[in-house]
Scaffold this active site. Structure first.
Site, mmCIF file in Angstrom:
data_model
loop_
_atom_site.group_PDB
_atom_site.id
_atom_site.type_symbol
_atom_site.label_atom_id
_atom_site.label_comp_id
_atom_site.label_asym_id
_atom_site.label_seq_id
_atom_site.Cartn_x
_atom_site.Cartn_y
_atom_site.Cartn_z
ATOM 1 N N TYR A 1 0.829 -1.219 0.000
ATOM 2 C CA TYR A 1 0.000 0.000 0.000
ATOM 3 C C TYR A 1 0.862 1.268 0.000
ATOM 4 O O TYR A 1 0.547 2.242 0.694
ATOM 5 C CB TYR A 1 -0.945 0.005 1.211
ATOM 6 C CG TYR A 1 -2.115 -0.919 1.051
ATOM 7 C CD1 TYR A 1 -3.220 -0.549 0.288
ATOM 8 C CD2 TYR A 1 -2.126 -2.178 1.639
ATOM 9 C CE1 TYR A 1 -4.300 -1.398 0.125
ATOM 10 C CE2 TYR A 1 -3.197 -3.035 1.490
ATOM 11 C CZ TYR A 1 -4.280 -2.645 0.723
ATOM 12 O OH TYR A 1 -5.342 -3.494 0.567
ATOM 13 N N TYR B 1 -14.372 -4.756 2.819
ATOM 14 C CA TYR B 1 -13.000 -5.169 2.508
ATOM 15 C C TYR B 1 -12.806 -6.554 3.100
ATOM 16 O O TYR B 1 -12.972 -6.758 4.314
ATOM 17 C CB TYR B 1 -11.959 -4.215 3.091
ATOM 18 C CG TYR B 1 -10.545 -4.733 2.896
ATOM 19 C CD1 TYR B 1 -9.899 -4.575 1.675
ATOM 20 C CD2 TYR B 1 -9.899 -5.420 3.918
ATOM 21 C CE1 TYR B 1 -8.620 -5.072 1.480
ATOM 22 C CE2 TYR B 1 -8.620 -5.924 3.725
ATOM 23 C CZ TYR B 1 -7.993 -5.754 2.500
ATOM 24 O OH TYR B 1 -6.737 -6.259 2.312
ATOM 25 N N ASP C 1 -17.101 -12.447 8.387
ATOM 26 C CA ASP C 1 -15.676 -12.142 8.320
ATOM 27 C C ASP C 1 -15.274 -11.459 9.629
ATOM 28 O O ASP C 1 -15.456 -10.262 9.804
ATOM 29 C CB ASP C 1 -15.404 -11.231 7.120
ATOM 30 C CG ASP C 1 -13.951 -10.779 7.038
ATOM 31 O OD1 ASP C 1 -13.168 -11.081 7.957
ATOM 32 O OD2 ASP C 1 -13.600 -10.110 6.042
ATOM 33 N N LYS D 1 -5.612 -12.141 12.013
ATOM 34 C CA LYS D 1 -5.150 -10.994 12.801
ATOM 35 C C LYS D 1 -4.901 -11.346 14.268
ATOM 36 O O LYS D 1 -3.857 -11.873 14.607
ATOM 37 C CB LYS D 1 -6.115 -9.820 12.638
ATOM 38 C CG LYS D 1 -6.075 -9.227 11.216
ATOM 39 C CD LYS D 1 -6.716 -7.880 11.145
ATOM 40 C CE LYS D 1 -6.753 -7.326 9.726
ATOM 41 N NZ LYS D 1 -5.435 -6.993 9.182
#
Length: 421
Positions: free
Chosen positions: A15, A142, A234, A263
């Protein structure tokens, strides 16, 4: 040649527009909530290093468990073999998830956990001779950067180049009191083509820390169940305490068919992905016909080191101290939200659990390419705080061990930024 110079010779960062970006900050040590660069400068990691770190950096308990595992078994192929860590982690995870979750499939990260979930849904219908190919997803979603995950993510500058290669998705607005009935009708009209509905429960992270109510998600999930449409939650970001409960789905009455995690799963120590599913989904793949197998796997599936980190993280996560810290952060965020909620420069202040987001008033839509983002980012770096705004949305998403003093310092610097920008 110093570390930054060496980096710029050989590294391509994520990114990052490498031609115009500032040189990376060389981090050499982490301890608790603080990261230290090679010059000894300290930075409060107020975004948990891309939302992964929940217990603080270099946690001695996790480090000890990982070191012990390294001396016992570092890796083993997971097709035809198993090991204690993978089995125990699956047992312990299923014990605290919604009670309809029955099986665990391991992968490498959040994006791959999503890929597994989508493939499970599409093949679930195919295996029963009733192929369905459409997916229902939320605008501004996302779900990751691999192709399947991109396809079910909201269309944006990040997906534009690849749009012609992404499969067909039906996008809907966040459900609320005004649109829930029309969304239900939309689902009913395409139900025979609809394999699944995928969503980030209650919080769209990369979309700008957008938050929505459990009541209307519950209604939509119930309608999907009534219309025989599978649901995927998600929880890559929202899992492991971020929304104030163990999982965001704990705020709901309905239970998803499939859940995805990464995560915080390992406490931010290393990459690991998990996709869980109901017994009914698992059973749809049981057959004498080998073509009904779920043909998916990764070289490092259920890596024993990652499982050891996840088990250690779970020990810490389920401790009373962590639960008290989550509640403490939630309460302090709520007080700060009340304090700054009516500031003329803020369009909105949003908060759920340990996450607070402040949307600057810019007269337009949230933009990742807003100049305000860079100004805010640099302002906080100079103050020794890592806050990485999503365009004009500034947010705090800290490790749970952050102190009241560190939180107060961040709040004070945000108030200072409101007077400057």
């Amino acid at each position: 040649m110093n570390l930054v110079e060496r980096d710029l010779k050989v590294i391509w960062h994520p990114y990052t527009q490498m031609q115009t970006a500032a040189p990376p900050i060389p981090i050499v040590k982490g301890e608790g909530v603080v990261l230290f660069d090679e010059n000894g400068e300290a930075y409060i990691d107020a975004v948990s290093s891309w939302w992964v770190n929940i217990h603080g950096h270099s946690h001695p308990y996790i480090a000890q468990k990982v070191a012990e595992q390294l001396l016992k078994l570092e890796h083993v192929i997971f097709a035809g073999f198993t090991h204690e860590g993978a089995v125990e982690l699956a047992e312990r995870l299923l014990a605290i998830l919604p009670n309809n979750q029955s099986k665990v499939f391991y992968s490498d990260n959040g994006s791959t956990a999503i890929e597994v979930a989508i493939k499970m849904c599409l093949q679930y219908w195919h295996n029963q001779g009733m192929p369905r190919t459409k997916v229902l997803a939320l605008k501004n979603a996302y779900h990751g950067d691999t192709f399947g995950a991109m396809a079910v993510s909201g269309r944006s500058a990040f997906t534009n180049v690849f749009e012609s290669l992404l499969f067909e998705v039906e996008f809907i607005d966040l459900p609320d009191a005004n649109n829930i009935e029309s969304i239900k009708s939309q689902v009913s009209s395409i139900k025979t083509d609809l394999a699944c509905f995928i969503f980030e429960p209650l919080l769209q992270g990369s979309g700008g820390m957008l938050m929505y109510e459990a009541e209307y998600l519950d209604q939509l999930m119930a309608h999907c169940r009534a219309e025989n449409v599978l649901t995927i939650a998600d929880e890559v970001l929202t899992g492991f305490g971020r929304t104030g409960k163990r999982f965001a789905c704990d705020h709901l009455q309905q239970q998803p068919d499939i859940m995805c995690f990464s995560k915080g799963l390992t406490g931010g120590t290393m990459a690991l992905g998990v996709t869980t599913c109901t017994q009914a989904i698992y059973d749809a793949f049981l057959s004498d016909d080998k073509l009904k197998t779920l043909f998916h796997g990764h070289s490092f599936t259920a890596n024993p080191i990652a499982c050891a980190a996840a088990l250690a993280s779970m020990d810490l996560f389920l401790s009373p101290e962590t639960m008290e810290n989550i509640q403490r952060i939630e309460e302090r965020h709520a007080r700060f939200a009340l304090k700054i909620g009516h500031h003329p420069k803020l369009k909105e202040v949003r908060q759920i659990g340990t996450i607070i987001a402040m949307e600057w008033e810019t007269g337009g839509q949230t933009s990742y390419f807003s100049n305000l983002r860079d100004k805010l980012y640099q302002h906080f770096l100079k103050a020794g705080i890592i806050l990485r705004p999503l365009g004009n949305v500034l947010y705090i998403l800290p490790p749970y061990c952050i102190s009241n003093e560190q939180l107060d310092y961040i709040y004070t610097e945000i108030e200072a930024a409101l007077e400057i920008f």
